[in-house]
Structure formats: C-alpha cells, structure tokens
Design a protein around this motif. Structure first.
Motif, PDB file in Angstrom:
ATOM      1  N   UNK A  70       0.859  -1.134   0.035  1.00  0.00           N
ATOM      2  CA  UNK A  70      -0.022   0.132  -0.091  1.00  0.00           C
ATOM      3  C   UNK A  70       0.925   1.077   0.050  1.00  0.00           C
ATOM      4  N   UNK A  71       0.542   2.075  -1.116  1.00  0.00           N
ATOM      5  CA  UNK A  71       1.305   3.384  -1.074  1.00  0.00           C
ATOM      6  C   UNK A  71       0.209   4.428  -0.745  1.00  0.00           C
ATOM      7  N   UNK A  72       0.460   5.118   0.473  1.00  0.00           N
ATOM      8  CA  UNK A  72      -0.227   6.174   0.808  1.00  0.00           C
ATOM      9  C   UNK A  72       0.271   7.291   0.604  1.00  0.00           C
ATOM     10  N   UNK A  73      -0.499   8.408   0.184  1.00  0.00           N
ATOM     11  CA  UNK A  73      -0.148   9.714  -0.227  1.00  0.00           C
ATOM     12  C   UNK A  73      -0.772  10.938   0.423  1.00  0.00           C
ATOM     13  N   UNK A  74       0.019  11.702   1.281  1.00  0.00           N
ATOM     14  CA  UNK A  74      -0.997  12.744   2.107  1.00  0.00           C
ATOM     15  C   UNK A  74       0.142  13.872   1.914  1.00  0.00           C
ATOM     16  N   UNK A  75      -0.494  14.975   2.273  1.00  0.00           N
ATOM     17  CA  UNK A  75       0.130  16.236   2.240  1.00  0.00           C
ATOM     18  C   UNK A  75       1.114  16.438   3.491  1.00  0.00           C
ATOM     19  N   UNK A  76       2.176  17.002   3.099  1.00  0.00           N
ATOM     20  CA  UNK A  76       3.244  16.970   4.127  1.00  0.00           C
ATOM     21  C   UNK A  76       3.123  17.314   5.561  1.00  0.00           C
ATOM     22  N   UNK A  77       1.810  18.156   5.469  1.00  0.00           N
ATOM     23  CA  UNK A  77       1.566  19.026   6.862  1.00  0.00           C
ATOM     24  C   UNK A  77       0.619  18.040   7.517  1.00  0.00           C
ATOM     25  N   UNK A  78       0.293  16.947   7.163  1.00  0.00           N
ATOM     26  CA  UNK A  78      -0.494  15.919   8.170  1.00  0.00           C
ATOM     27  C   UNK A  78       0.306  14.528   7.921  1.00  0.00           C
ATOM     28  N   UNK A  79      -0.405  14.040   9.057  1.00  0.00           N
ATOM     29  CA  UNK A  79       0.268  12.480   9.252  1.00  0.00           C
ATOM     30  C   UNK A  79      -0.998  11.328   8.695  1.00  0.00           C
ATOM     31  N   UNK A  80      -0.491  10.289   8.135  1.00  0.00           N
ATOM     32  CA  UNK A  80      -1.356   9.349   7.698  1.00  0.00           C
ATOM     33  C   UNK A  80      -1.994   8.624   9.233  1.00  0.00           C
ATOM     34  N   UNK A  81      -3.421   8.416   9.389  1.00  0.00           N
ATOM     35  CA  UNK A  81      -3.952   7.578  10.319  1.00  0.00           C
ATOM     36  C   UNK A  81      -4.078   6.072   9.893  1.00  0.00           C
ATOM     37  N   UNK A  82      -3.367   5.200  10.608  1.00  0.00           N
ATOM     38  CA  UNK A  82      -3.354   3.874   9.909  1.00  0.00           C
ATOM     39  C   UNK A  82      -4.915   3.138  10.188  1.00  0.00           C
ATOM     40  N   UNK A  83      -5.633   3.610  11.058  1.00  0.00           N
ATOM     41  CA  UNK A  83      -7.012   3.228  11.178  1.00  0.00           C
ATOM     42  C   UNK A  83      -7.841   3.301  10.020  1.00  0.00           C
ATOM     43  N   UNK A  84      -7.706   4.617   9.872  1.00  0.00           N
ATOM     44  CA  UNK A  84      -8.557   5.285   8.408  1.00  0.00           C
ATOM     45  C   UNK A  84      -8.121   4.522   7.297  1.00  0.00           C
ATOM     46  N   UNK A  85      -6.535   4.510   7.238  1.00  0.00           N
ATOM     47  CA  UNK A  85      -6.134   3.642   6.023  1.00  0.00           C
ATOM     48  C   UNK A  85      -6.330   2.015   5.885  1.00  0.00           C
TER      49      UNK A  85
END
Length: 590
Positions: free
Chosen positions: A297-312
């Motif tokens: 899985x390649x997740x992309x998010x804006x640099x000012x945010x963090x990925x939420x693993x539950x949402x992903x």
RNA sequence: CGGGGCGUAGCGCAGACCGGUAGCGCACCGCGUUUGGGACGCGGGGGUCGGCGGUUCAAGUCCGCCCGCCCCGACCA
C-alpha cells in the motif's frame, strides 16, 4: 466480615512492576493477584465490588428491558467461520482443538452465539424487539497487556445484544443504552465522555466509546469544547485547510541532496509543508474469501499531515497492516525519502482527499537526491482510492464548527455498536415480517468490562494512603476498627456488640478484630478504603461513644453509643444522595 | 512483532563485575512485653537463586539456548 478471617492480606510494598496507582493499590490492598500476563485472580474484596458494579449494570439493563442469560465461553469454530471472523481475526483469537480434533474458539465476544440462538428462537416480528445480555468471561489475546486491570487478556464483560425488526427499533435501543451507560458509570462515580469510535472488528454502522479521561489512558481523543464534537483519534475528522487554487505548472525535477524529511525539504525549497506530498508504505493483509493476501500500500498525504493507520486500514478493508521493509519498498520501484506516486507498479495507491485539492505539490522523484516540483493528481498519477486518511492533531479545526480541537487521553470503559445485519445475514438469522417478507434481524451490541471499570474507579478515587471507594461499589460500607489495648476487654465487647448491631440493621461491615497495633489497623483501613470508618477504643468510649470518619474527608467526630445506627443510616443515605446527584440525563450525540 | 529492562523466600531488595557453605528488611510461626497512626525482645520456619545445557575441582556468580514478567513502540474492542 472479620478481618481475622479474611482471605488475602495487605502488602506494605507493591510489586515492583506495578506502575499506575490503581494497579499498585489494588494489589497492595489484596483485591487482585496476578497469575500471568494479563490474567488476574479476583480476591474476595474485589469480588464484592465487582458484584456491586454488576448489579448496577443489571439494574440499568433491566430498566431498558434487558433479559439476563448466560452464553458459553467455548464455541465451535463453525459459527466464527460463518461470519468469517475466524479468518479476519489474527492471533488475538484463542483457538484450540477438542478431543475429536474439532476447531474450537474461546469467546472474544458473543455476536456469533446471539446470531446462532436467534436462528432457532426468533421466527416472527412478533418476537421482536428483544434485548438480551449476559455477564461472561472473554478471552482476547492482546499482544501487550498492561497497567494492571486496565488492559488484560482474560476479563469479564457485561455484553448486551439488541434484536430489532427495523432500523427505528435499533435506534431506540441504541439510544436507551446511550443513557443507561452514562447512568452505570455515574452510579460508579466515574466521569465519562462518549465519543464516536471506529467500528473495528465488530463492523457495523455507528459506534460510541465511553471514555474515562485520565493520563494513564492509552486512547487519544479529540474534543471540541465549542460544539461538543468528540471522537477517538482513530476516526476523528477535521477540516483541512485548502491550498489556494492555481494553474497547473509543468513538472520539474530538482536536486535535493540529503533531504529525506518533509521538514528539510520544505526548508530547502522554501515552500510550506502543505505544498509537499509525503508517502507512507505499508504491507496490508487483505482478506480474499477464506484466504489472506499481502498487498503493498502506497499512501500519499500532504506534508503537513500524518497518516492515520486506522483510517487507512478501513479504506482498504485490510485485516492488518505493518510498515514495509526497505527491500519491499525498493522492489516496487520507490526510494525511501524520495518516494513518489509517479511511475509505480503493482501497488495499491491511496491518497488523502486533500491531495486533489492541492495543486503543484513537491513529491519525491523515486531517485535518491531528487524531488519533483508541481506534481498534480490525475495529470501525473492516479489513485485506487481517494478518501480521508489523515490523523487529526491538537489544534486542527473541528469538522462540525471549525473551532480548535484539543487532544486528551482516556480509557475505554464501554462501547455501543449499531451492528445492523452484518452477523444475522452472514448466519441466516431471519424473521418473517408483518408483510410476509423474510428479513434479517437488526442487531446492536453493547459492552462494559467490569474489571477495567473497577480499575478506573480506583484510578479516580484514591490518595497517597490508599483507595477511597464510592459507597455504591465499596466492598463493605463500614470499616469497624477495634483498638482493644491492654486490660480493656470492655472495648472489645463494645466493638463486638456494635458489629452485631450494625449487621442486624442490614449494613455491610469489615470488622478489624485482629490483634494488631493501632497503626497497622488505621493504615490498613486507609489502604482498603471503605467509605466509613468507625473506631471503638478506650479514648472514644471515655468521650461517650465511637469515633466516626469518612474516608474521603478529614474530620472525625464522636457518635454517642446509642445513636450509631441512626447516624450511620443518615450518613450512608447522604453518600448515596451525593452520587445520585451525578446521575443525569446526557444529550444524545448520534 | 521491534527496542529496552528484570527474574535470588509471600513482598521489597543485596550478593554477580572479582566463582569457594545464600543474606537483609517486611510478612509468617512460638513465647513474653506493648496498644490512637505500619511497636519491642527472645526463639523459629521458609529459597532445586526462572529452566536446560556448557566451562570448572567448584557456578546465584562465567558462556550458550530457551522460558517468564515489566516498560516503550507497533497493534487492539
């Protein structure tokens, strides 16, 4: 109960591995003993408190139409296979084989059993709605039990299950629980807040968690003080500030040596972090029928945010997820620190929904030392899934009103789920409706762990000396201390008389009749934390009575010998009234 | 699962670096004194030092493997 007969003893020192107050005090006071990691013996004192908590739960559940029953702890694997949780749940499920080599499951929860029993017991809409519950042992082999009773592997849970013919019925039962749960926690004298939560392995439509707010909690919540929005960080939404629109510019490769972090990249190129795109690589286990396949899985998010693993995890319907290794990242053509969604193969690309709104971002070039400027979604790459995968942070804007969100830690003491038909459809639990149509029963499930609850009560109510039980959950209402020193058999006689008198009057008394020094007795009384302490001694007798003290107050006074039962009755009524005043109606947030 | 720490009497700990008869405090048992905030004296019981293997004349101590427990992270209802 005579302390000279009590099973279990107090400890002057807590075991070195007990860190949080509730754990230290419950062990020192002889309420619990550990058998193995996350497995505890409940000693007589704790058993009395837990019984009281359970009776409060029964009271509130019965009041909304609940019927108590008992479902098994050991289940045949088949029912868990029917709902596919046998395949979806990993090592947390306790599995074993019986003597005939049949797969068996230790109960983690009881949706499957409920859906099974309704197959035979519910045939008609006339048999709905119903609310059933039990108080039963659960086994969840948590990878990391901790903090005494806060997070364990074996525990007792009150779980109720609502059965309805339509969604309006479910909504009603859900709302009933919403308030009943507040009543239960308030009657145990612990403050809680209800927040929206992830449905996790339970599945379903809507869920709330009841959180006891405390620094020892391991869940992080986002709360809005302005409008009351509250959610577990796992699912908390927030308003994302949008980047200003601008025309798409041509993509441009720039050299960015030693720039592996967003921070250093933004600084080097002199752009805000919100103008960059960040990549996160995960390996997900995704169920496919009865198999599980691994996907990159390649997740992309804006640099000012963090990925939420539950949402992903929810976005890709994965069973589990872990960070990808360097080799795995390289094998799909990406370069850590310089990764880009542009030009990848054989990966699931998930992008945050703020990305399409954000033109001309800086992203990696998949080449060490280089980034691409003006990368744009759609023109330069595409995604398999676009959704919210960002983790809400302190200070982010409330999704409902835009005010600042704040974060706080909490312990989940209860949860309620609108399950819908996920279990009843999977297991063929249908009823015949008024219109002659066969329909799946609509379920809700609702749980409270009694051990975790008692730990939270201890966490909320203690001081340096020991526990301070609310009258509603105290093992005994009164701790009667007899200081029967030298040559004062009258004192012991009076204490015995008082013990008998209070018992006759219907009170629960822990009578310290041991041959111990006053210091030992007082310290144990403080440690054990019964709401009322009565002391019979030469001194108190010479003042005409017995000494009265509330555990949660400093003042002491002498009750004349003839007035004890009357005064105790008043005091205990007062204590109950103090707690009852906290049992209030809470606006429904659904 | 990754990182760190710890396993010596019921609880808290020393002993290990430097191998040579396993100790202290609390708790426990007996007798006596003591009795309003964890008393005192005398006498006592309790430990295959987490397990297995190795080195050695000799292992709690040195080496290897394993197990257990705790903390941080991952994960989770």
């Amino acid at each position: 109960m005579r302390m000279s007969q009590l099973f279990g003893q107090t400890l002057r020192e807590a075991p070195a591995d007990a860190e949080i107050p509730s754990h230290r005090l419950l062990v020192r006071a002889g309420f619990i003993r550990q058998l193995a990691a996350g497995i505890f013996t409940v000693m007589p004192l704790a058993h009395r408190s837990i019984t009281k908590i359970e009776n409060i739960m029964r009271d509130e559940l019965n009041a909304i139409g609940g019927q108590e029953m008992t479902m098994p702890v050991v289940h045949p694997a088949e029912i868990w296979q029917e709902t596919e949780r046998w395949y979806q749940i990993g090592s947390e499920m306790g599995r074993f084989k019986d003597k005939n080599n049949r797969d068996m499951v230790l109960a983690m929860t009881h949706e499957e059993v409920v859906a099974d029993i309704t197959r035979t017991e519910v045939q008609s809409y006339r048999q709905l709605p119903r609310l059933i519950y039990h108080i039963q042992t659960k086994w969840r082999d948590d990878p990391r039990p901790r903090a005494g009773l806060i997070r364990v592997r074996e525990f007792t849970m009150k779980d109720s299950y609502s059965l309805d013919m339509d969604w309006e019925g479910l909504d009603k039962q859900y709302r009933n629980h919403y308030q009943a749960y507040f009543n239960i926690f308030h009657r145990c004298d612990i403050p809680v807040t209800a927040v929206r939560s992830d449905v996790g392995m339970m599945g379903g439509k809507l869920a709330h968690e009841y959180m006891y707010l405390t620094a020892v909690g391991e869940d992080t919540l986002l709360l809005c003080d302005n409008c009351g929005y509250g959610a577990n960080r796992q699912i908390a939404r927030f308003r994302k500030n949008e980047n200003p629109p601008e025309d798409l510019k041509p993509i441009k490769k720039v050299a960015t040596p030693d720039t592996k972090t967003i921070e250093s990249l933004a600084k080097l190129l002199n752009v805000p972090e919100s103008r960059t795109a960040k990549a996160v690589f995960m390996i997900a286990d995704i169920p496919e029928g009865t198999d599980t396949i691994e996907r990159f899985v390649f997740a992309v998010i804006r640099g000012d945010m963090d990925v939420n693993e539950t949402k992903l995890t929810n976005a890709i319907k994965a069973k589990a997820m872990r960070p990808a290794t360097e080799e795995e990242i390289a094998s799909v053509g990406a370069v850590p620190g310089y990764a880009s969604p542009v030009g990848l193969k054989d990966v699931v690309v998930v992008i945050d929904d703020a990305i399409p709104q954000s033109p001309n971002l800086v992203a990696g070039a998949n080449e060490t030392g280089y980034h691409l400027m003006n990368v744009n979604y759609e023109r330069d790459y595409t995604a398999d899934i676009i959704t919210d995968i960002a983790s809400a942070q302190e200070g982010d804007a409330c999704p409902d009103c835009g005010s600042d969100l704040r974060t706080i830690r909490g312990v989940e003491v209860g949860n309620i789920f609108k399950l819908g038909t996920r279990y009843t459809e999977a297991m063929g639990s249908y009823f015949l409706d008024r219109d002659g149509q066969e329909k799946p029963i609509i379920m809700g499930s609702y749980g409270i762990g009694s051990g975790r609850l008692i730990a939270c009560v201890a966490e909320e109510h203690h001081d340096d000396l020991g526990l301070i039980w609310p009258i509603t959950v105290a093992p005994y209402e009164i701790h009667l201390v007899a200081l029967s020193g030298r040559g004062t058999s009258e004192t012991l006689e009076e204490a015995e008389k008082l013990y008998a008198e209070l018992q006759t009057a219907g009170y629960e008394i822990l009578f310290d009749d041991r041959d111990e020094s006053p210091g030992v007795k007082f310290n144990d009384a403080d440690l054990l934390g019964m709401p009322i302490r009565l002391t019979v001694s030469d001194r108190a007798r010479s003042q005409g009575g017995v000494e009265y003290k509330r555990r949660d107050k400093q003042e002491k006074d002498i009750i004349p010998s003839g007035d004890v039962v009357k005064r105790i009755t008043e005091e205990i009524n007062q204590m109950h009234a103090e707690i009852q005043a906290k049992v209030v109606s809470i606006p429904y947030d659904g």
